[in-house]
Scaffold this motif. Sequence first.
Motif, short mmCIF file in Angstrom:
data_model
loop_
_atom_site.label_atom_id
_atom_site.label_comp_id
_atom_site.label_asym_id
_atom_site.label_seq_id
_atom_site.Cartn_x
_atom_site.Cartn_y
_atom_site.Cartn_z
N SER A 177 0.84 -1.20 0.00
CA SER A 177 0.00 0.00 0.00
C SER A 177 0.87 1.25 0.00
N PHE A 178 1.90 1.25 0.83
CA PHE A 178 2.85 2.36 0.87
C PHE A 178 3.50 2.53 -0.50
N ALA A 179 3.99 1.43 -1.07
CA ALA A 179 4.67 1.48 -2.37
C ALA A 179 3.76 2.04 -3.46
N LYS A 180 2.51 1.62 -3.46
CA LYS A 180 1.56 2.12 -4.46
C LYS A 180 1.42 3.63 -4.35
N GLY A 181 1.24 4.12 -3.13
CA GLY A 181 1.11 5.56 -2.93
C GLY A 181 2.36 6.31 -3.35
N ALA A 182 3.53 5.80 -2.96
CA ALA A 182 4.79 6.47 -3.30
C ALA A 182 5.02 6.48 -4.81
N GLU A 183 4.73 5.36 -5.47
CA GLU A 183 4.91 5.29 -6.92
C GLU A 183 3.95 6.24 -7.63
N GLU A 184 2.72 6.34 -7.14
CA GLU A 184 1.78 7.29 -7.72
C GLU A 184 2.24 8.73 -7.50
N GLY A 185 3.03 8.94 -6.47
CA GLY A 185 3.60 10.25 -6.20
C GLY A 185 4.87 10.54 -6.99
N GLY A 186 5.27 9.61 -7.84
CA GLY A 186 6.43 9.82 -8.70
C GLY A 186 7.74 9.26 -8.20
#
Length: 177
Positions: A22-31
């Motif tokens: 979940s963290f990784a998804k958010g961070a990746e969506e943040g660039g």
Amino acid sequence: MKIVVLMASPNTDGSTRILAESFAKGAEEGGHSVEIIDVCTLNIAPCTGCVACGYEGDCVQHDDNEIIRRKLLSCDMVVFATPLYYYGMSAQLKTVVDRFCAYNSSLNRRHLKSALLTVAWNSQDWTFEALEAHYKTLVRYINFEDMGMVLGYGCGTPSMTRAGKYPEMAYKLGRSL
């Protein structure tokens, strides 16, 4: 930003992984770029305390800890993802942290950002006190910049975790960076 998540749960499909992903998804969506390293699959021996490294040199043990060292010395952020085991981090993560000894000064100079993702079956308000204190001490000692913690109370099973607020909290933490 380049982020390394040290995922340290022997339960490969458990609640800790849910928060890490979940963290990784958010961070990746943040660039940001994110690499999740499952430290439980690596061959990393405990620190022997020999100090042959001089706290900044080659470790006499030639194992997979070199992978962790290279990753941490080339990233911008480290995320510690661990289940709570008897009120501390998992043994697998503690082994990795103890081996920071051989590159302590280099880690300190990096001024990495850091975060803690953790889950526990327990839901008492004191559940994470010891782990939180350990993490905060690492942050201070190694000169990390704490970006936040997700303390997953009552996450005893993956279904309990998915049904709770903690995956969303981990996602938002990653997205906010």
